[in-house]
Design a protein around this motif. Structure first.
Motif, PDB file in Angstrom:
ATOM      1  N   PRO A  59       0.818  -1.228   0.000  1.00 19.55           N
ATOM      2  CA  PRO A  59       0.000   0.000   0.000  1.00 19.55           C
ATOM      3  C   PRO A  59       0.850   1.276   0.000  1.00 19.55           C
ATOM      4  O   PRO A  59       0.499   2.260  -0.650  1.00 19.55           O
ATOM      5  N   VAL A  60       1.971   1.237   0.699  1.00 22.62           N
ATOM      6  CA  VAL A  60       2.865   2.396   0.726  1.00 22.62           C
ATOM      7  C   VAL A  60       3.430   2.649  -0.670  1.00 22.62           C
ATOM      8  O   VAL A  60       3.487   3.794  -1.134  1.00 22.62           O
ATOM      9  N   GLY A  61       3.816   1.574  -1.355  1.00 19.47           N
ATOM     10  CA  GLY A  61       4.339   1.714  -2.711  1.00 19.47           C
ATOM     11  C   GLY A  61       3.301   2.236  -3.687  1.00 19.47           C
ATOM     12  O   GLY A  61       3.614   3.047  -4.566  1.00 19.47           O
ATOM     13  N   ALA A  62       2.054   1.791  -3.532  1.00 15.20           N
ATOM     14  CA  ALA A  62       0.979   2.257  -4.417  1.00 15.20           C
ATOM     15  C   ALA A  62       0.741   3.752  -4.237  1.00 15.20           C
ATOM     16  O   ALA A  62       0.673   4.503  -5.222  1.00 15.20           O
ATOM     17  N   VAL A  63       0.637   4.182  -3.002  1.00 11.51           N
ATOM     18  CA  VAL A  63       0.405   5.607  -2.730  1.00 11.51           C
ATOM     19  C   VAL A  63       1.606   6.433  -3.176  1.00 11.51           C
ATOM     20  O   VAL A  63       1.454   7.507  -3.784  1.00 11.51           O
ATOM     21  N   ALA A  64       2.809   5.951  -2.904  1.00  9.89           N
ATOM     22  CA  ALA A  64       4.018   6.682  -3.292  1.00  9.89           C
ATOM     23  C   ALA A  64       4.111   6.839  -4.811  1.00  9.89           C
ATOM     24  O   ALA A  64       4.493   7.913  -5.302  1.00  9.89           O
ATOM     25  N   ALA A  65       3.756   5.812  -5.554  1.00 11.20           N
ATOM     26  CA  ALA A  65       3.810   5.897  -7.018  1.00 11.20           C
ATOM     27  C   ALA A  65       2.818   6.919  -7.552  1.00 11.20           C
ATOM     28  O   ALA A  65       3.143   7.717  -8.442  1.00 11.20           O
ATOM     29  N   VAL A  66       1.614   6.926  -7.005  1.00 11.15           N
ATOM     30  CA  VAL A  66       0.597   7.889  -7.457  1.00 11.15           C
ATOM     31  C   VAL A  66       1.019   9.316  -7.106  1.00 11.15           C
ATOM     32  O   VAL A  66       0.935  10.225  -7.941  1.00 11.15           O
ATOM     33  N   VAL A  67       1.506   9.516  -5.892  1.00 10.37           N
ATOM     34  CA  VAL A  67       1.960  10.854  -5.485  1.00 10.37           C
ATOM     35  C   VAL A  67       3.137  11.296  -6.356  1.00 10.37           C
ATOM     36  O   VAL A  67       3.200  12.459  -6.792  1.00 10.37           O
ATOM     37  N   PHE A  68       4.059  10.386  -6.641  1.00 11.32           N
ATOM     38  CA  PHE A  68       5.212  10.695  -7.493  1.00 11.32           C
ATOM     39  C   PHE A  68       4.755  11.152  -8.880  1.00 11.32           C
ATOM     40  O   PHE A  68       5.226  12.176  -9.394  1.00 11.32           O
ATOM     41  N   VAL A  69       3.829  10.428  -9.475  1.00 11.61           N
ATOM     42  CA  VAL A  69       3.342  10.798 -10.810  1.00 11.61           C
ATOM     43  C   VAL A  69       2.623  12.146 -10.765  1.00 11.61           C
ATOM     44  O   VAL A  69       2.791  12.976 -11.657  1.00 11.61           O
ATOM     45  N   PHE A  70       1.833  12.369  -9.725  1.00 12.06           N
ATOM     46  CA  PHE A  70       1.150  13.660  -9.612  1.00 12.06           C
ATOM     47  C   PHE A  70       2.153  14.808  -9.458  1.00 12.06           C
ATOM     48  O   PHE A  70       1.942  15.887 -10.002  1.00 12.06           O
TER      49      PHE A  70
END
Length: 115
Positions: A59-70
């Motif tokens: 879950p941390v990786g999923a949120v981090a990837a979305v925040v990174f792309v944003f």
């Protein structure tokens, strides 16, 4: 854009992330993948304890990837325009989750040698 080719995708990603960042991410993905394959061959078995801990990082990786792309694209949730945007966002989250799990499992296996 009539044809979707590998060269087209590379050009789009280079434009979106910048040439240096894109190729640094590709290099990091290759290094982590090779390290993961090395760990699997070396240990000859999957450690289920390490696997469970790696799944907790998903879950941390999923949120981090979305925040990174944003952050990279200077957009946010308010800029989602349609179903394809949601599908791409879910794809980014899934790839971030899987990448985090592989990274955590690999780091655990490289730090703590098998018994």
């Amino acid at each position: 854009m009539k044809d979707l080719t590998l060269q087209t995708l590379i050009a789009v990603f280079e434009d979106m992330f910048g040439r240096g960042l894109f190729w640094a991410m590709v290099a990091a993905a290759v290094v982590v993948t090779l390290a993961y394959l090395f760990v699997l061959v070396r240990d000859r078995a999957v450690s289920w304890r390490k696997f469970l801990l790696a799944q907790l990082a998903m879950p941390v990786g999923a949120v981090a990837a979305v925040v990174f792309v944003f952050q990279i694209t200077n957009s946010g949730l308010r800029n989602i325009g349609g179903p394809i945007d949601v599908i791409v966002l879910l794809g980014v989250a899934v790839l971030g989750a899987v990448g985090a799990a592989i990274l955590v499992y690999t780091v655990q296996s490289l730090v703590a040698r098998p018994r």
